[in-house]
Design an enzyme around this catalytic site. Sequence first.
Site, PDB file in Angstrom:
ATOM      1  N   LYS A  35      27.512  30.169  35.412  1.00 51.07           N
ATOM      2  CA  LYS A  35      27.038  31.220  34.496  1.00 51.07           C
ATOM      3  C   LYS A  35      28.148  31.557  33.494  1.00 51.07           C
ATOM      4  O   LYS A  35      29.299  31.148  33.669  1.00 51.07           O
ATOM      5  CB  LYS A  35      26.633  32.465  35.298  1.00 51.07           C
ATOM      6  N   TYR A 252      52.366  47.715  16.998  1.00 49.79           N
ATOM      7  CA  TYR A 252      51.565  48.901  16.710  1.00 49.79           C
ATOM      8  C   TYR A 252      51.905  50.028  17.675  1.00 49.79           C
ATOM      9  O   TYR A 252      52.075  49.810  18.884  1.00 49.79           O
ATOM     10  CB  TYR A 252      50.074  48.579  16.864  1.00 49.79           C
TER      11      TYR A 252
HETATM   12  C1  PLP Z   1      28.413  34.933  40.169  1.00 53.08           C
HETATM   13  C2  PLP Z   1      27.735  34.757  41.456  1.00 53.08           C
HETATM   14  C3  PLP Z   1      28.306  33.962  42.475  1.00 53.08           C
HETATM   15  C4  PLP Z   1      29.681  33.351  42.355  1.00 53.08           C
HETATM   16  O1  PLP Z   1      30.669  34.339  42.688  1.00 53.08           O
HETATM   17  P1  PLP Z   1      32.214  33.960  42.736  1.00 53.08           P
HETATM   18  O2  PLP Z   1      32.866  35.198  43.227  1.00 53.08           O
HETATM   19  O3  PLP Z   1      32.614  33.648  41.324  1.00 53.08           O
HETATM   20  O4  PLP Z   1      32.336  32.789  43.623  1.00 53.08           O
HETATM   21  C5  PLP Z   1      27.572  33.768  43.631  1.00 53.08           C
HETATM   22  N1  PLP Z   1      26.353  34.334  43.790  1.00 53.08           N
HETATM   23  C6  PLP Z   1      25.789  35.104  42.846  1.00 53.08           C
HETATM   24  C7  PLP Z   1      24.456  35.699  43.091  1.00 53.08           C
HETATM   25  C8  PLP Z   1      26.451  35.352  41.661  1.00 53.08           C
HETATM   26  O5  PLP Z   1      25.882  36.127  40.727  1.00 53.08           O
END
Ligand code: PLP
Length: 356
Positions: A35, A252
């Site tokens: 994702k 800054y």
């Molecule tokens: C993002 C996600 C994962 C992966 O989690 P990590 O901590 O990056 O391994 C697994 N399951 C779901 C439902 C997620 O949304």
Amino acid sequence: MARPIRADIRLSAFVHNYAAAKRAAPRSRALAVVKANGYGHGIERVARALPHADGFATLELDGAVRLRDAGFAGEILLLEGFFEAAELAEIAGRALATVVSGEDQLRQLEACKPTAAIDCYLKINTGMNRLGLAPSAVRPALERLEAAGSARSVTLMTHFATADGPEGIGEAMRRFEDATRGLALPRSLANSAALFAHPQAHADTVREGIALYGATPFADRSAGSLGLLPAMTLRSRLIAIQDLAAGETVGYGATYRAAGPMRLGIVACGYADGYPRHAPSGTPVLVDGVRVPTAGRVSMDMITVDLSAVPGARVGSEVVLWGEGLPVDDVAASAGTVGYELLCALAPRVPVREVP
Ligand SMILES: *Cc1c(COP(=O)(O)O)cnc(C)c1O
């Protein structure tokens, strides 16, 4: 010379880190979680590096479609499922698997007869309290899916709130087991943290996200100690040097004041590249392989570093913001965040170079 910042993405790191997951959970399938554009690494790039992955899990329908169209024939799971019934035709047509986590999605599956039955992951809320069916709603939901005939398969799923912390997953596991006792269906529970810390949650299918990218899900266990390799190295160079007298300030807001004479390096990297603006003075940066602290505020296009520890540094010296030689988790810890956020925030203006 072009602006010297770039992100090197090491394809072999994905292979190495995926293999580490398979070794940690040898009896489970492992979905590579891609994702958010592969946590900033490029979803198609990750998929290309892992043609033999058991499957992929993502959140955005367009990315899932691109993976399928690129020729990946295995499972592609949508981690939040669909947001409107209109997406079901695409999901069925491309044989994508979908999470089903609530009443709206159930009703849409019942109402619309998709062209083909869909692989469903029925998500159960075991304490995260974001998405997911109440444990008592699981059996009725299974009956409705059965009656509607829209599910080709059902996997029972949950997502842990505290797999990375001292609280552990005991209570969530009890709730999951109570809700699913006696159901002869496959199960998927573990994210990266549970994959490495809670083998009792490996079940049939693990979902490996952050560890695939070589960062740690834990506050107190480094990626290196888990046997992971960083996939992204954010590199740049010094583009100027400033010699400051005692009492002069930097950047800054003049938030940093030189205690004595000091050499300051100006790095071509700022928050418009994805570097966290809230990283305070003292955040680690590598200059010619030496760890030095930032000094002063992060600005849009530049950060400034204290070169006291690298007297040989000059304009053009190599800088690593995170990655090989400097775990992204160390930078994140200094900035009060997690590696996930830094990786996902890599800005589109940063050129990417693939390295084997
Ligand atoms: C993002 C996600 C994962 C992966 O989690 P990590 O901590 O990056 O391994 C697994 N399951 C779901 C439902 C997620 O949304």
